[in-house]
Design an enzyme around this catalytic site. Structure first.
Site, PDB file in Angstrom:
ATOM      1  N   VAL A   1       0.867  -1.179   0.000  1.00  0.00           N
ATOM      2  CA  VAL A   1       0.000   0.000   0.000  1.00  0.00           C
ATOM      3  C   VAL A   1       0.901   1.224   0.000  1.00  0.00           C
ATOM      4  O   VAL A   1       1.779   1.354   0.859  1.00  0.00           O
ATOM      5  CB  VAL A   1      -0.940   0.026   1.226  1.00  0.00           C
ATOM      6  CG1 VAL A   1      -1.797   1.284   1.208  1.00  0.00           C
ATOM      7  CG2 VAL A   1      -1.823  -1.219   1.256  1.00  0.00           C
TER       8      VAL A   1
ATOM      9  N   ASP B   1     -12.735  -9.564   9.184  1.00  0.00           N
ATOM     10  CA  ASP B   1     -11.421  -9.225   9.755  1.00  0.00           C
ATOM     11  C   ASP B   1     -11.482  -7.899  10.500  1.00  0.00           C
ATOM     12  O   ASP B   1     -10.649  -7.019  10.302  1.00  0.00           O
ATOM     13  CB  ASP B   1     -10.366  -9.174   8.644  1.00  0.00           C
ATOM     14  CG  ASP B   1      -8.942  -9.260   9.194  1.00  0.00           C
ATOM     15  OD1 ASP B   1      -8.776  -9.745  10.335  1.00  0.00           O
ATOM     16  OD2 ASP B   1      -7.999  -8.836   8.498  1.00  0.00           O
TER      17      ASP B   1
END
Length: 563
Positions: free
Chosen positions: A87, A196
């Site tokens: 990222v 998650d």
């Protein structure tokens, strides 16, 4: 222009999101009709939402004219890296806006399962419109990567902040968890299970509010159209998925996931219970030296509280205890998010207006909304494909968010339609007005709604229970996560006394379109033609809406001139 009809293996999820939005729009029309006060502003707002939905429908089968590409961005710094890819913090050259760019390595994807997960993550970020969920600006593919360009939330994540503070004050934990509850509530209504939920995936925005992120392993099931579940359908809720996958972050996994049993939306509520415990006490409730030890304690031991005295209220403990029920049938939230939302722990918060709450912590920003140039920038490093490495098949992953389309000069004009299903001219507007006046009713009656349901039931191409669709639309509208605080906006707009008829016709068409989407989803075979036909109908409906409020105003002027 003719389009070749191609089956879209990832089109079902997109069609399901569109189906839900059609039901929500129908719910808004239903609410407006019942109010008896239809204004020009109602038609204009509806038109704007349909414009966005039409754009998203077109994007499902047709890539942008000007596709986003890596050269549109410059890299500022790396935010995180892993086996999946990385990222990066990037700046869009044209707009100078900061974004988080997620690069997913195609060679790491086990086609078709992993690819489907990336497509689902893209669709969730695209269609989710919630102040507590990150959103997508665009997506595209390269030879090596599938690329997601998302809003950059510059503040820290809750995990980092927890390391700094060791534990959160009760009021801080209350607000963070409340905003996460509203995000999860919204996701579950879309049929999405996050899978998650962790403090690391709860970002703290520049204004101090929560933004939920990372939908990489999320699942999507049936859309929920009811706010409460009865006992007979609870089993379907807790056993929604039967893949027996043990995925997620171990300390936040629910017992049914660890034991590789069927699972469903209640696993998100379990994770939220673990998170609240960790926020208030500084550690998770089932710590162990190894992952196997955590799993053993989660599945066999009862919840206990620390011996030391802390300023944790009884209602906080009760909420944690209710969320951490090992039996998902007994877990708070299984019967609907309202169970969690209405818990006494949140009684001092306005759960429908959480953005108005003053956060206890505002992060200090380094970049802000836009990035100045020459701050350690470089071109985004995308390695070329090795000659010995097999190049992945070209995947159509390109997408431009509606709000970001102007950066790529991608207008969405409305074609002029020569036919109108509503056929709204001055004559029949006056006729409809007279008919409504004769009945002395500017709102819709129960009989009218029963007639509408019967009308829908007569349609041969509708294969699902249309009688529930009307209720679904009404429920979805009433359950809006963050309702717009418009005040008495109709006082500032022009009221159309006889606009109910036009809104009613639009309402019926929205229900029909939702029914067609539902039938397509049930068939399990979604093609480019399905989206093309839907786009044409949405375009036609927009044209009719524009004609509706223009004709209404003309009809009103005619009536006024006669008086």
């Amino acid at each position: 222009m003719c389009h070749q009809d191609i089956m879209l293996p990832h089109g079902t999820n997109t069609m399901q999101f569109i189906d839900l939005q059609l039901l929500e729009l129908a719910g808004e029309c239903h609410s407006t009709i019942k109010s008896g006060m239809v204004s020009t502003n109602d038609f204009l707002k509806l038109d704007k939402k349909l414009e966005k939905l039409r754009y998203e429908t077109r994007s499902a089968y047709s890539p942008p004219v000007r596709k986003p590409q890596m050269s549109d961005f410059v890299k500022i710094k790396n935010l995180s890296s892993g086996d999946f890819g990385s990222v990066e913090l990037v700046r869009h050259k044209k707009t100078s806006k900061c974004f988080a760019m997620k690069l997913v390595k195609q060679k790491r994807l086990n086609i078709p399962i992993d690819v489907q997960e990336v497509f689902l993550e893209r669709d969730i970020l695209t269609f989710a419109e919630n102040p507590f969920i990150t959103s997508l600006a665009c997506s595209f593919e390269t030879d090596m990567y599938l690329v997601l360009v998302m809003d950059y939330v510059e503040g820290l994540d809750c995990d980092f902040q927890l390391d700094v503070l060791e534990r959160f004050p009760v009021d801080m934990a209350r607000l963070y968890v409340a905003e996460t509850v509203m995000a999860v509530k919204y996701l579950h209504r879309l049929g999405i299970v996050h899978r998650d939920l962790t403090p690391k995936n709860m970002l703290i925005s520049a204004t101090g509010h929560i933004k939920l992120t990372d939908f990489g392993i999320s699942k999507i099931g049936p859309v929920n159209i009811t706010t409460e579940r009865h006992q007979e359908c609870l089993i379907d809720i807790v056993r929604e998925f039967t893949d027996e996958e043990m995925r997620g972050t171990p300390v936040y996994m629910a017992p049914e996931v660890i034991l590789e049993k069927d699972y469903g939306k209640p696993i998100d509520w379990w994770a939220l219970g673990i998170i609240l415990y960790e926020f208030l006490f500084g550690y998770t409730p089932f710590p162990a030296r190894c992952m196997e030890g955590v799993f053993l304690r989660v599945t066999t031991e009862e919840l206990t509280w620390p011996e030391r005295e802390l300023d944790v209220t009884d209602d906080a403990k009760d909420l944690i205890f209710s969320l951490l029920k090992k039996n998902p049938m007994e877990r708070l939230g299984t019967r609907g998010a309202h169970e969690v939302k209405n818990h006494p722990f949140f009684q001092n918060l306005d759960m429908n207006n959480l953005l108005s709450e003053v956060p206890l912590y505002i992060p200090q920003l380094e970049y802000g909304d836009t990035c100045s140039e020459n701050v350690g920038e470089s071109e985004v490093d995308v390695p070329s494909v090795d000659e010995d490495e097999e190049k992945e098949d070209n995947i159509s992953f390109s997408y431009l968010a509606f709000r970001f389309r102007k950066a790529y000069d991608s207008p969405t004009p409305i074609k002029q339609s020569h036919s109108s299903q509503l056929n709204l001219n001055e004559g029949n507007i006056q006729e409809s007005a007279e008919s409504l006046n004769e009945e002395d009713d500017t709102t819709s009656s129960g009989e009218n709604f029963e007639d509408a349901v019967e009308y829908l039931d007569d349609e041969d191409d509708m294969t699902f229970d249309e009688g529930k669709v009307e209720k679904a639309a009404e429920i979805l509208h009433e359950e809006e996560v963050m309702p717009h605080n418009e005040g008495n906006v109709k006082e500032a707009t022009e009221i159309l006394p006889h606009g109910t008829y036009s809104m009613w016709c639009i309402y019926l068409q929205l229900l029909e379109l939702a029914g067609e989407c539902h039938s397509t989803i049930q068939s399990g075979m979604v093609s480019t033609n399905d989206f093309l036909k839907l786009e044409e109908k949405l375009e036609k409906l927009r044209y009719e809406i524009c004609g509706a409020y223009e004709a209404q105003k003309t009809g009103q002027r005619v009536v006024e001139s006669k008086t």
